[in-house]
Design an enzyme around this catalytic site. Structure first.
Site, PDB file in Angstrom:
ATOM      1  N   HIS A  14      -5.420   2.845  -5.236  1.00 30.28           N
ATOM      2  CA  HIS A  14      -4.850   3.878  -4.359  1.00 30.28           C
ATOM      3  C   HIS A  14      -5.933   4.488  -3.452  1.00 30.28           C
ATOM      4  O   HIS A  14      -6.093   5.712  -3.391  1.00 30.28           O
ATOM      5  CB  HIS A  14      -4.158   4.963  -5.199  1.00 30.28           C
ATOM      6  CG  HIS A  14      -2.992   5.572  -4.460  1.00 30.28           C
ATOM      7  ND1 HIS A  14      -1.755   5.737  -5.027  1.00 30.28           N
ATOM      8  CD2 HIS A  14      -2.870   6.042  -3.195  1.00 30.28           C
ATOM      9  CE1 HIS A  14      -0.933   6.292  -4.155  1.00 30.28           C
ATOM     10  NE2 HIS A  14      -1.593   6.487  -3.033  1.00 30.28           N
ATOM     11  N   THR A  70       0.854  -1.193   0.000  1.00 32.27           N
ATOM     12  CA  THR A  70       0.000   0.000   0.000  1.00 32.27           C
ATOM     13  C   THR A  70       0.890   1.243   0.000  1.00 32.27           C
ATOM     14  O   THR A  70       0.452   2.322   0.369  1.00 32.27           O
ATOM     15  CB  THR A  70      -0.933   0.037   1.234  1.00 32.27           C
ATOM     16  OG1 THR A  70      -0.140  -0.133   2.415  1.00 32.27           O
ATOM     17  CG2 THR A  70      -1.994  -1.036   1.175  1.00 32.27           C
ATOM     18  N   SER A  71       2.169   1.067  -0.414  1.00 29.32           N
ATOM     19  CA  SER A  71       3.105   2.176  -0.288  1.00 29.32           C
ATOM     20  C   SER A  71       3.298   2.915  -1.613  1.00 29.32           C
ATOM     21  O   SER A  71       2.696   3.970  -1.820  1.00 29.32           O
ATOM     22  CB  SER A  71       4.428   1.661   0.268  1.00 29.32           C
ATOM     23  OG  SER A  71       5.059   2.690   0.967  1.00 29.32           O
ATOM     24  N   ARG A  72       4.117   2.384  -2.501  1.00 35.76           N
ATOM     25  CA  ARG A  72       4.286   2.980  -3.834  1.00 35.76           C
ATOM     26  C   ARG A  72       4.562   1.848  -4.828  1.00 35.76           C
ATOM     27  O   ARG A  72       5.307   0.908  -4.527  1.00 35.76           O
ATOM     28  CB  ARG A  72       5.451   3.977  -3.863  1.00 35.76           C
ATOM     29  CG  ARG A  72       5.162   5.330  -3.255  1.00 35.76           C
ATOM     30  CD  ARG A  72       4.126   6.140  -4.053  1.00 35.76           C
ATOM     31  NE  ARG A  72       3.808   7.432  -3.435  1.00 35.76           N
ATOM     32  CZ  ARG A  72       2.806   7.648  -2.593  1.00 35.76           C
ATOM     33  NH1 ARG A  72       1.991   6.671  -2.244  1.00 35.76           N
ATOM     34  NH2 ARG A  72       2.588   8.859  -2.102  1.00 35.76           N
ATOM     35  N   ALA A 118      -6.203   3.460  -0.109  1.00 31.99           N
ATOM     36  CA  ALA A 118      -5.934   3.148   1.302  1.00 31.99           C
ATOM     37  C   ALA A 118      -6.124   4.365   2.208  1.00 31.99           C
ATOM     38  O   ALA A 118      -6.558   4.246   3.347  1.00 31.99           O
ATOM     39  CB  ALA A 118      -4.519   2.585   1.456  1.00 31.99           C
ATOM     40  N   GLU A 136       0.453   3.396 -12.394  1.00 32.22           N
ATOM     41  CA  GLU A 136      -0.912   3.740 -11.993  1.00 32.22           C
ATOM     42  C   GLU A 136      -1.403   5.078 -12.520  1.00 32.22           C
ATOM     43  O   GLU A 136      -2.611   5.298 -12.650  1.00 32.22           O
ATOM     44  CB  GLU A 136      -1.054   3.703 -10.466  1.00 32.22           C
ATOM     45  CG  GLU A 136      -0.324   4.798  -9.730  1.00 32.22           C
ATOM     46  CD  GLU A 136      -0.564   4.746  -8.218  1.00 32.22           C
ATOM     47  OE1 GLU A 136      -0.377   3.687  -7.615  1.00 32.22           O
ATOM     48  OE2 GLU A 136      -0.952   5.787  -7.660  1.00 32.22           O
TER      49      GLU A 136
HETATM   50  P1  NAI Z   1       7.026   7.625   7.421  1.00 31.81           P
HETATM   51  O1  NAI Z   1       7.991   8.626   6.903  1.00 31.81           O
HETATM   52  O2  NAI Z   1       6.348   7.882   8.730  1.00 31.81           O
HETATM   53  O3  NAI Z   1       7.731   6.189   7.530  1.00 31.81           O
HETATM   54  C1  NAI Z   1       8.512   5.629   6.536  1.00 31.81           C
HETATM   55  C2  NAI Z   1       9.494   4.693   7.212  1.00 31.81           C
HETATM   56  O4  NAI Z   1      10.184   3.983   6.193  1.00 31.81           O
HETATM   57  C3  NAI Z   1      10.544   5.411   8.063  1.00 31.81           C
HETATM   58  O5  NAI Z   1      10.610   4.818   9.348  1.00 31.81           O
HETATM   59  C4  NAI Z   1      11.842   5.217   7.284  1.00 31.81           C
HETATM   60  O6  NAI Z   1      12.978   5.120   8.130  1.00 31.81           O
HETATM   61  C5  NAI Z   1      11.562   3.908   6.575  1.00 31.81           C
HETATM   62  N1  NAI Z   1      12.355   3.699   5.388  1.00 31.81           N
HETATM   63  C6  NAI Z   1      12.821   4.581   4.479  1.00 31.81           C
HETATM   64  N2  NAI Z   1      13.481   3.954   3.493  1.00 31.81           N
HETATM   65  C7  NAI Z   1      13.439   2.630   3.797  1.00 31.81           C
HETATM   66  C8  NAI Z   1      13.951   1.462   3.174  1.00 31.81           C
HETATM   67  N3  NAI Z   1      14.633   1.532   2.042  1.00 31.81           N
HETATM   68  N4  NAI Z   1      13.718   0.276   3.783  1.00 31.81           N
HETATM   69  C9  NAI Z   1      13.026   0.198   4.931  1.00 31.81           C
HETATM   70  N5  NAI Z   1      12.523   1.273   5.561  1.00 31.81           N
HETATM   71  C10 NAI Z   1      12.726   2.466   5.000  1.00 31.81           C
HETATM   72  O7  NAI Z   1       5.954   7.420   6.261  1.00 31.81           O
HETATM   73  P2  NAI Z   1       4.471   6.860   6.400  1.00 31.81           P
HETATM   74  O8  NAI Z   1       3.542   7.963   6.711  1.00 31.81           O
HETATM   75  O9  NAI Z   1       4.480   5.663   7.247  1.00 31.81           O
HETATM   76  O10 NAI Z   1       4.182   6.439   4.871  1.00 31.81           O
HETATM   77  C11 NAI Z   1       4.884   5.386   4.251  1.00 31.81           C
HETATM   78  C12 NAI Z   1       4.558   5.390   2.771  1.00 31.81           C
HETATM   79  O11 NAI Z   1       3.193   5.017   2.578  1.00 31.81           O
HETATM   80  C13 NAI Z   1       4.653   6.760   2.074  1.00 31.81           C
HETATM   81  O12 NAI Z   1       5.992   7.050   1.687  1.00 31.81           O
HETATM   82  C14 NAI Z   1       3.762   6.577   0.886  1.00 31.81           C
HETATM   83  O13 NAI Z   1       4.544   6.083  -0.181  1.00 31.81           O
HETATM   84  C15 NAI Z   1       2.766   5.516   1.331  1.00 31.81           C
HETATM   85  N6  NAI Z   1       1.399   6.016   1.461  1.00 31.81           N
HETATM   86  C16 NAI Z   1       0.403   5.390   0.754  1.00 31.81           C
HETATM   87  C17 NAI Z   1      -0.907   5.818   0.858  1.00 31.81           C
HETATM   88  C18 NAI Z   1      -2.025   5.131   0.136  1.00 31.81           C
HETATM   89  O14 NAI Z   1      -3.145   5.658   0.100  1.00 31.81           O
HETATM   90  N7  NAI Z   1      -1.819   3.965  -0.442  1.00 31.81           N
HETATM   91  C19 NAI Z   1      -1.242   6.985   1.683  1.00 31.81           C
HETATM   92  C20 NAI Z   1      -0.139   7.521   2.435  1.00 31.81           C
HETATM   93  C21 NAI Z   1       1.131   7.060   2.296  1.00 31.81           C
END
Ligand code: NAI
Length: 332
Positions: free
Chosen positions: A295, A232-234, A297, A263
Site C-alpha cells: 500500500h 492499486t485500488s482496494r 502507491a 492487508e
Molecule cells: P474517484 O472517486 O476519483 O474515481 C473512482 C471512479 O470509479 C469514479 O469515476 C466512479 O464512477 C468509478 N466507479 C465506481 N464504482 C465503479 C465500479 N463498480 N466499476 C467501475 N467504475 C466504478 O477515486 P480515485 O481518487 O480515482 O481513487 C480510486 C480508488 O483508488 C480509491 O477508491 C481507493 O480505493 C484507491 N486508492 C489507493 C491508493 C493507494 O495508495 N494504493 C491511494 C488512493 C486511492
C-alpha cells in the site's frame, strides 16, 4: 482542540506537525490501528484522524460518540472502512481527502507493470552478483497493447493518460464517461468487453458492496490467457484464492498488487522477525510473476503534503461549524 491519530507512522507525524501552524489544534498520535481494543483511549478529543485499515464499525463509532467525538477525518481517499450510517446516526461529520496527487498512485501502477514485465527487480540483483545473463528476463512491448481500465476517476484518468503516452489502446469501464479521455482516444465499453479485450487490466474503482470480488473465477475466465492484472485500488476487488488458481493454471500471466484483502494484519509494519500466519499471501509471494507492494502507491512527498494540508483544513473548518472546500465531507 485535540485530534487523536490512529495508525500513525513517523512520516504522518512529520507532515501533520509541519502544517499544523496557527490552527488551535493539538495532535496526539497512536501507532496502533483504531478498533474496539483501543477506542477507550479517546478522551477530550473533538475528532479522530484515521487511515485505510482503521476499523470504524458501528460499535466503535458509538463509543467515540459517547466520548464527545464529532469529527472522523480520513487521511485517505477511500472510506469503505467507515460505517457511514452509524456516523450519521450519531451526528458525526466524516471527511476525507478526495484528491491527493492521483498521479502518485497512477505512476506507481505503471512502475509495477514495468517491473513485472521487464523484471528490473531481478536484473538489479543479478548484475550486483556479476550475473550478466539475460535468461529469464524476456519482457514484451507495452506499446500497442490493449489496456483495460476499471474506473476512470482521478487516478484511473491519470493512469489512462500515461498509458496513452506509451502508445496503448485503452478500453475502459465506468458508469460515468470522461469526455476528455474519450477525445484522447479512450473507448468506453461494458465491463465484460473490457475483461475480454485487455492485455493489461488495471483497477481504479472504489471498493463497494456491489463490486466486492469483481475479479473472480468467472470474470478471469473471460480474460485473455496471459493477462496482466494490476490492483492499486482496494484488496477486496480481487478474490485472492481464485487468482492463485488462475496463476497456477498460467491463465493470469502477471499480477501486481499494492493492496490485499487481508492487508490490515500485515501492511505498514515491519514483520521481518515474525512468522507470517497468512498462508494466502505467502503463496502469492511465492510466484515469480507476482509483485506485491505494501500500500505504498500514494507515498510521495507531494501526496503527503496535500493529505496533511487538506485534512488539517477540513478539521479546522468542521470544528468551526463551517464546510470544508474540495468536497472533502462525505455526504450520505
Ligand atoms: P474517484 O472517486 O476519483 O474515481 C473512482 C471512479 O470509479 C469514479 O469515476 C466512479 O464512477 C468509478 N466507479 C465506481 N464504482 C465503479 C465500479 N463498480 N466499476 C467501475 N467504475 C466504478 O477515486 P480515485 O481518487 O480515482 O481513487 C480510486 C480508488 O483508488 C480509491 O477508491 C481507493 O480505493 C484507491 N486508492 C489507493 C491508493 C493507494 O495508495 N494504493 C491511494 C488512493 C486511492
Amino acid at each position: 482542540m485535540k485530534i487523536i491519530f490512529f495508525s500513525a507512522k513517523p512520516y504522518d507525524k512529520q507532515f501533520f506537525d509541519r502544517y499544523n501552524t496557527n490552527t488551535g489544534l493539538t495532535f496526539e498520535y497512536f501507532e496502533t490501528h483504531l478498533g474496539p481494543h483501543i477506542v477507550n483511549v479517546v478522551e477530550n478529543a473533538i475528532g479522530v484522524c484515521v487511515f485505510v485499515n482503521d476499523k470504524l464499525t458501528a460499535d466503535v463509532i458509538k463509543v467515540l460518540a459517547s466520548k464527545g467525538v464529532k469529527i472522523i477525518a480520513l487521511r485517505c481517499a477511500g472510506f469503505n472502512n467507515v460505517d457511514l450510517e452509524a456516523a450519521k446516526q450519531y451526528g458525526m461529520r466524516v471527511c476525507r481527502v478526495p484528491a491527493y496527487s492521483p498521479e502518485a498512485v497512477a505512476e506507481h501502477t505503471v512502475a509495477m507493470l514495468l517491473t513485472l514485465n521487464r523484471k528490473t527487480h531481478k536484473a538489479y540483483n543479478r548484475v550486483r552478483e556479476q550475473n550478466f545473463s539475460l535468461n529469464g528476463l524476456l519482457g514484451f512491448n507495452v506499446h500497442n497493447k490493449t489496456v483495460g481500465v476499471i474506473g476512470t476517476g482521478k487516478i484511473g484518468k491519470a493512469f489512462c493518460k500515461i498509458m496513452l503516452g506509451f502508445g496503448c489502446h485503452i478500453v475502459a469501464f465506468d458508469m460515468f464517461h470522461d469526455e476528455e479521455l474519450k477525445a484522447a482516444g479512450v473507448t468506453y465499453l461494458p465491463k465484460e468487453a473490457v475483461f475480454k479485450q485487455a492485455d493489461i487490466l488495471s483497477l481504479h474503482c472504489p471498493l463497494t458492496h456491489e463490486n466486492h470480488y469483481l475479479i473472480n473465477k468467472d470474470t478471469m475466465g473471460m480474460m485473455k490467457k496471459g493477462v496482466v492484472i494490476l490492483n492499486t485500488s482496494r484488496g477486496g476487488l480481487i478474490c485472492t484464492t481464485d487468482i492463485i488458481e488462475a496463476l497456477k493454471e498460467r491463465h493470469v500471466g502477471q499480477l501486481g498488487i499494492d493492496v490485499y484483502e487481508q492487508e490490515e494484519k500485515l501492511f505498514f509494519r515491519d514483520l521481518s522477525e515474525n512468522i507470517i500466519e497468512d498462508d494466502t499471501i505467502q503463496r502469492l509471494m511465492s510466484f515469480p510473476n507476482v509483485l506485491v507492494t505494501a500500500h505504498q502507491a500514494f507515498f510521495t512527498e507531494e501526496a503527503l503534503s496535500q493529505i496533511s494540508q487538506v485534512t488539517i483544513n477540513s478539521i479546522k473548518m468542521l470544528s468551526a461549524g463551517a464546510e470544508p472546500f474540495n468536497n472533502a465531507v462525505i455526504l450520505l
